[in-house]
Design an enzyme around this catalytic site. Structure first.
Site, PDB file in Angstrom:
ATOM      1  N   LYS A  90      -2.547  -2.025  -3.070  1.00  0.00           N
ATOM      2  CA  LYS A  90      -3.597  -1.183  -2.475  1.00  0.00           C
ATOM      3  C   LYS A  90      -3.251   0.276  -2.729  1.00  0.00           C
ATOM      4  CE  LYS A  90      -5.964  -0.279   1.894  1.00  0.00           C
ATOM      5  NZ  LYS A  90      -6.624  -0.913   3.027  1.00  0.00           N
ATOM      6  N   GLU A 149       0.824  -1.218   0.000  1.00  0.00           N
ATOM      7  CA  GLU A 149       0.000   0.000   0.000  1.00  0.00           C
ATOM      8  C   GLU A 149       0.856   1.265   0.000  1.00  0.00           C
ATOM      9  OE1 GLU A 149      -2.544   0.363   3.445  1.00  0.00           O
ATOM     10  OE2 GLU A 149      -3.495   2.169   2.679  1.00  0.00           O
TER      11      GLU A 149
HETATM   12  P1  13P Z   1      -9.321   4.050   4.359  1.00  0.00           P
HETATM   13  O1  13P Z   1     -10.197   3.335   3.381  1.00  0.00           O
HETATM   14  O2  13P Z   1     -10.081   4.660   5.512  1.00  0.00           O
HETATM   15  O3  13P Z   1      -8.362   5.006   3.693  1.00  0.00           O
HETATM   16  O4  13P Z   1      -8.464   2.956   5.084  1.00  0.00           O
HETATM   17  C1  13P Z   1      -7.946   1.948   4.319  1.00  0.00           C
HETATM   18  C2  13P Z   1      -6.532   1.833   4.552  1.00  0.00           C
HETATM   19  O5  13P Z   1      -6.033   0.770   4.779  1.00  0.00           O
HETATM   20  C3  13P Z   1      -5.714   3.079   4.462  1.00  0.00           C
HETATM   21  O6  13P Z   1      -4.476   2.860   5.018  1.00  0.00           O
END
Ligand code: 13P
Length: 354
Positions: free
Chosen positions: A218, A176
């Protein structure tokens, strides 16, 4: 036979399904509880998570749940480990394993995500507790001059080392790199920063020997900054986001699961739906791994009260169902309850420190 990690990655992006991100650390969840006057104790946090994990029917649209250390060690009110509550419904337990974004020396205003020390042993312990996938979040801030190449390189390297360690320990890594929505930058700046970051992240992943078939990406969507005067239509966001991903995300990656990043919950659903409706090639499954956009209405409905557990579960079910439809490009406004108001309350969308 496909490698086991590949089947987990595929199951996480099974058609019409996505991931519930419910890994807020104790301080972050406490902040969210505070805004609603809910006391934050180990027990209330457990009750909240148990409510989310036992929403009847939600497993039809939720493939996996990302927990954090406290949650994966907790048991339900009936005495069952929460990870097992999930796996009994066919939902795959996951775990956040980074230890947070810390100031990056030499780069004022930027961060590098930490957590590599001792990670191999922690991953092995989490696998023993039932986790089959993990996540690590790098945070990239955009201004006129940022992100710096030092910040991008440090975070890409850490993401790649985390990814390789996860696969070694039989966990699917969710990678991510979040380009933040905070700031006054334009959608074009977000596009440029997201592209540069993705390019660096995949170069590092390949260099560290991460098997792209056995991971999920992600990413953020390509959006104007929250404080920018610019507005972008759902179609513009979808088009810019898909174009950026097509340029920089290799086809071998199994799935792309977006974070919601502080978007209004319905808008996050509409964006995902529009991306899945665009014509042209989409070599990976495109789905969600939403935190706030899945949880906010459920948290509001529950408000810390036992008598509201049922409405809280129903609220989660509704958002899961809408996002499941968006994965197929079949979401429409008619799926939303007319009386539900205009979406996420602003005061809570701001909270995201993890
Ligand atoms: P959000 O969808 O609230 O951004 O959280 C998902 C996530 O893992 C962000 O780090």
């Amino acid at each position: 036979m496909p490698h086991q990690l590949e089947s987990v990655a595929a199951a996480l992006v099974d058609e019409g399904k996505g991931i519930l991100a419910a890994y807020e650390t104790v301080p972050t969840l406490t902040k969210r509880f505070d805004t609603l006057g809910i006391q934050s104790t180990e027990q209330t946090r457990r009750n909240y998570r148990e409510m989310l994990f036992s929403s009847p029917g939600a497993a039809e649209f939720i493939s996996g749940v990302i927990m954090q250390d406290e949650t994966i060690r907790q048991r339900s009110s009936g005495g069952m480990p929460l990870a097992e509550v999930l796996s009994q419904q066919g939902v795959i337990p996951g775990i956040k394993v980074d230890t947070g974004a810390k100031p990056l020396a030499g780069s004022p205003g930027e961060t590098v995500t930490e957590g590599l020390d001792g990670l191999r042993d922690r991953l092995s312990a989490y696998h023993g507790m039932g986790a089959r996938f993990a996540k690590w979040r790098a945070v990239i801030r955009v201004t006129k001059t940022l992100p710096s190449s030092a910040c991008i390189a440090a975070n890409a390297q850490a993401l790649a080392r985390y990814g390789a360690l996860c696969q070694e320990q039989d966990l699917v890594p969710i990678v991510e790199p979040e380009v933040l929505m905070d700031g006054s930058h334009s959608i074009e700046r977000c596009d440029e920063a997201t592209g540069t970051v993705l390019q660096a992240v995949f170069r590092a992943l390949i260099e560290q020997g991460v098997a792209l078939e056995q991971m999920l990406l992600k990413p953020n969507m390509v959006l104007p900054g929250k404080q920018s005067a610019q507005s972008a239509s759902v179609q513009e966001v979808a088009t810019a986001t898909l174009r950026c991903l097509r340029r920089y995300v290799p086809a071998a990656v199994h799935g792309v699961v977006f974070l919601s990043g502080g978007q209004d919950d319905r808008v996050a659903t509409a964006h995902l739906n529009a991306i899945n409706r665009l014509p042209g090639p989409r070599p990976w499954r495109v789905s969600f791994s939403y935190g706030r956009a899945l949880q906010d209405s459920a948290l509001d409905a529950w408000h810390g009260r036992d008598e509201n557990l049922e409405v809280g579960r129903q609220a989660l079910y509704r958002r899961a169902r809408c996002n499941g439809a968006a994965c197929r490009g079949e979401y429409s406004d008619e799926m939303e309850p007319a009386a539900a108001g205009a979406g996420t309350p602003h005061h809570r969308r701001e909270w995201h420190d993890d």
